[in-house]
Design a protein around this motif. Structure first.
Motif, mmCIF file in Angstrom:
data_model
loop_
_atom_site.group_PDB
_atom_site.id
_atom_site.type_symbol
_atom_site.label_atom_id
_atom_site.label_comp_id
_atom_site.label_asym_id
_atom_site.label_seq_id
_atom_site.Cartn_x
_atom_site.Cartn_y
_atom_site.Cartn_z
ATOM 1 N N ALA A 161 0.685 -1.190 -0.003
ATOM 2 C CA ALA A 161 -0.017 0.371 -0.100
ATOM 3 C C ALA A 161 0.794 1.262 0.115
ATOM 4 O O ALA A 161 0.446 2.244 -0.750
ATOM 5 N N GLN A 162 1.962 1.176 0.881
ATOM 6 C CA GLN A 162 3.001 2.343 0.933
ATOM 7 C C GLN A 162 3.533 2.707 -0.663
ATOM 8 O O GLN A 162 3.663 3.762 -1.144
ATOM 9 N N HIS A 163 3.870 1.413 -1.297
ATOM 10 C CA HIS A 163 4.691 1.662 -2.512
ATOM 11 C C HIS A 163 3.621 2.207 -3.582
ATOM 12 O O HIS A 163 3.906 3.025 -4.217
ATOM 13 N N GLU A 164 2.345 1.587 -3.402
ATOM 14 C CA GLU A 164 1.221 2.470 -4.501
ATOM 15 C C GLU A 164 1.068 3.806 -3.944
ATOM 16 O O GLU A 164 1.113 4.499 -5.229
ATOM 17 N N HIS A 196 1.859 6.664 -6.842
ATOM 18 C CA HIS A 196 0.831 7.551 -7.383
ATOM 19 C C HIS A 196 1.116 8.951 -7.128
ATOM 20 O O HIS A 196 1.074 10.017 -7.876
ATOM 21 N N LEU A 197 1.981 9.221 -5.754
ATOM 22 C CA LEU A 197 2.173 10.692 -5.749
ATOM 23 C C LEU A 197 3.539 11.129 -6.814
ATOM 24 O O LEU A 197 3.483 12.290 -6.982
ATOM 25 N N ARG A 198 4.211 10.312 -7.191
ATOM 26 C CA ARG A 198 5.158 10.667 -8.090
ATOM 27 C C ARG A 198 4.586 11.050 -9.502
ATOM 28 O O ARG A 198 4.818 11.910 -10.211
ATOM 29 N N GLN A 199 3.753 10.207 -9.771
ATOM 30 C CA GLN A 199 3.016 10.242 -11.060
ATOM 31 C C GLN A 199 1.825 11.648 -11.045
ATOM 32 O O GLN A 199 2.106 12.424 -12.022
#
Length: 153
Positions: free
Chosen positions: A120-123, A127-130
């Protein structure tokens, strides 16, 4: 076949001697602390210990003494003592195994939760980087001018 009083006394003495040996823990190979072994050790027919036979009172005495020893925590037969010890050890090992299995289950559950948290943290990071790359709202500031102090031109 009838036996004489002297033979009966001799047999009783042999039975009592064998009884004492068995109750002290001197068990012959392949024997137990029981009537069968007692009869064998005293060289008397085992059936003479039952019913209204001549040595039934000695069987009762033997069983009474054996039960008294067992109640006192003494086990004259080394095999019986070993069986009791192994049963106790087996019960302890079963408890340890159950505790180990419970710990393994708890750790497996924790591992599953930790992996889910990491995923979940990786996702969220992806998402934040995108989102940051797509927004492109970053404004560049002009480069700062360098001036020298004390120079007159």
């Amino acid at each position: 076949m009838r036996i004489s009083a002297a033979q009966r006394t001799e047999n009783e003495n042999r039975i009592r001697a064998a009884m004492d040996r068995l109750l002290r823990g001197v068990i012959p190979p392949g024997g137990k602390c029981d009537i069968k072994t007692l009869a064998s050790e005293a060289a008397v027919d085992r059936t003479a210990f039952y019913g209204t036979r001549p040595y039934s009172h000695l069987r009762v005495e033997f069983e009474r003494r054996l039960n008294a020893m067992r109640e006192a925590g003494e086990i004259p037969d080394p095999r019986e003592a070993q069986i009791a010890r192994l049963k106790t050890e087996n019960a302890k090992l079963k408890e340890r195994l159950a505790a180990s299995e419970q710990t393994i289950d708890e750790l497996t559950d924790f591992r599953t939760q930790a992996l889910a948290w990491l995923a979940a943290q990786h996702e969220e990071i992806v998402h934040l980087r995108q989102t940051a790359a797509a927004a492109n709202r970053v404004t560049r500031l002009p480069a700062a001018r360098t001036t020298t102090i004390g120079s007159c031109s």
